[in-house]
Design a protein around this motif. Structure first.
Motif, PDB file in Angstrom:
ATOM      1  N   SER A  24      44.387   6.303 -26.657  1.00 43.68           N
ATOM      2  CA  SER A  24      44.392   7.208 -25.508  1.00 43.68           C
ATOM      3  C   SER A  24      45.097   6.632 -24.283  1.00 43.68           C
ATOM      4  CB  SER A  24      42.944   7.548 -25.142  1.00 43.68           C
ATOM      5  OG  SER A  24      42.147   6.376 -25.127  1.00 43.68           O
ATOM      6  N   PHE A 175      43.656  15.351 -21.884  1.00 39.77           N
ATOM      7  CA  PHE A 175      43.441  15.895 -23.238  1.00 39.77           C
ATOM      8  C   PHE A 175      44.444  17.005 -23.544  1.00 39.77           C
ATOM      9  CE2 PHE A 175      39.151  13.933 -23.198  1.00 39.77           C
ATOM     10  CZ  PHE A 175      39.166  13.392 -24.487  1.00 39.77           C
ATOM     11  N   PRO A 185      42.098  16.395 -30.212  1.00 45.70           N
ATOM     12  CA  PRO A 185      40.875  15.686 -30.626  1.00 45.70           C
ATOM     13  C   PRO A 185      40.344  16.277 -31.938  1.00 45.70           C
ATOM     14  CG  PRO A 185      40.398  17.245 -28.858  1.00 45.70           C
ATOM     15  CD  PRO A 185      41.892  17.240 -29.030  1.00 45.70           C
ATOM     16  N   TRP A 330      37.520  10.329 -25.487  1.00 48.12           N
ATOM     17  CA  TRP A 330      38.526  10.309 -26.557  1.00 48.12           C
ATOM     18  C   TRP A 330      37.953   9.672 -27.827  1.00 48.12           C
ATOM     19  CZ3 TRP A 330      43.771  11.857 -26.578  1.00 48.12           C
ATOM     20  CH2 TRP A 330      44.486  11.475 -27.724  1.00 48.12           C
ATOM     21  N   THR A 334      37.237  11.486 -31.455  1.00 45.85           N
ATOM     22  CA  THR A 334      38.145  11.183 -32.571  1.00 45.85           C
ATOM     23  C   THR A 334      37.530  10.308 -33.658  1.00 45.85           C
ATOM     24  OG1 THR A 334      39.042   9.352 -31.290  1.00 45.85           O
ATOM     25  CG2 THR A 334      40.275  11.400 -31.221  1.00 45.85           C
TER      26      THR A 334
END
Ligand code: ZN
Length: 344
Positions: A24, A175, A185, A330, A334
């Motif tokens: 990220s 995002f 994501p 993040w 993920t």
């Protein structure tokens, strides 16, 4: 053994191998001080009059947040995907005197029993869809209401909680940029700006009790309230071990690989909610067994005063704390297995 592991981790870290870099990292570059300042300049302006539920200023704030969601490509999820607003009505349970703490309840059914103090207001909700775990949600939240004004005196609420809302918009943008580059994501990310926090956490309570998404499918709540002051290169992390230590581990790891703030646990009480934890919206998620954490910049002498103004905001620390929350979200969004909690 543990110390040896810590030492080895540290050596690895100072060598900073490429794999240590967060996925990220690049997207966090879009979280900028000038953007945070731009949002906060409007949210804490005279025009918004302190953003009190029932007043015009908070409606303008809600519209502003909605417009940001639209420009970032966040999806509405209320009213079958047609609205960004989760509207509710609340009433005063007692007559209001300035500077006393009135009790509020949200209430749609028993209007007859009361004849004063009805207020309509809304939580503002937008979502970035996940690609893989479509039934799982990360909720990032910040309340956008504040105390309004008394006569000509405005309670600007720049830190409380213009700072949190500005951070939330920047995190949504990061995002959104990632999603446009095919880096969506895996889990859904729901952004919620709560109303009526200052009235007794009413907006978040309405949200969890009338949740537009199944509350059992909320993997974690990251709540942001007052993160723009006390520039000591630290942030209070509160409640991150109540449901599961995994949430706290993720925050620590995200921090270590990115902004490297000092994580302050002095207001945390491990597996039980501390009194400060119960004072913002994450508490309503914790009541449902959802792993929830409160990111907080700490107390200051302008708290709940008309002097909580934008000129006192430290944008450098606001930016760093925003980045930490983004990296944490993040990872939560993920990772392959959702973090543990009593609800799943
Ligand atoms: Zn607040």
């Amino acid at each position: 053994m543990k110390n040896l592991f810590a030492l080895l981790s540290f050596i690895l870290f100072i060598n900073c191998s490429p794999s240590e870099k967060l996925e990220s990292q690049n997207f966090s570059e879009s979280i900028k001080q000038e953007d945070l300042k731009k949002y906060l300049t409007y949210l804490a302006s005279d025009e918004l009059g302190g953003r009190e539920p029932g007043e015009e200023g908070i409606e303008l704030a809600a519209e502003y947040i909605k417009e940001k969601y639209i420009s970032l490509g966040l999806r509405p999820i209320m009213d079958d995907g047609n609205s960004y607003f989760q509207e509710f009505t609340m009433h005063e349970k007692g007559r209001r005197k300035p500077f006393t703490k009135p009790m509020f309840l949200y209430d749609e059914d028993d209007r007859e029993r009361h004849d004063y103090g009805y207020i309509n207001t809304s939580n503002v909700i937008g979502m970035i869809e996940g690609t893989t775990y479509k039934n799982e949600y990360i909720v990032i939240s910040a309340h956008y209401d504040h105390l309004g004004s008394r006569g000509s005196k405005i309670f600007y609420g720049a830190d409380d909680n213009g700072s949190g809302v500005s951070a939330l918009i920047e995190i949504a943008e990061a995002f959104s940029i990632a999603a446009k580059k095919e880096m969506q994501p895996k889990r859904n990310i729901v952004f919620v700006c709560f109303s009526a926090e200052e009235k007794g956490l009413i907006g978040s309570r309405y949200f969890v009790e009338n949740a537009p998404i199944p509350i059992k499918h909320v993997v974690a709540n990251l709540n942001i309230d007052m993160i723009g002051r006390n520039d000591n290169n630290s942030v209070h992390v509160i409640g991150s071990s109540i449901e599961t230590s995994e949430l706290d581990d993720i925050i620590k790891e995200a921090n270590r690989k990115s902004v490297r703030l000092h994580l302050d646990y002095s207001m945390d009480s491990g597996q039980t909610p501390s009194s400060i934890f119960m004072r913002s919206d994450q508490y309503n998620f914790a009541k449902y067994g959802v792993p929830a954490v409160f990111f907080y910049g700490g107390h200051h002498s302008d708290y709940h005063k008309t002097s909580d103004t934008i000129d006192k905001i430290k944008f450098e620390i606001l930016q760093k704390r925003s980045k930490l929350i983004f990296h944490t979200a993040w990872e939560l969004a993920t990772m392959d297995n959702r973090i543990d909690s009593e609800v799943n």
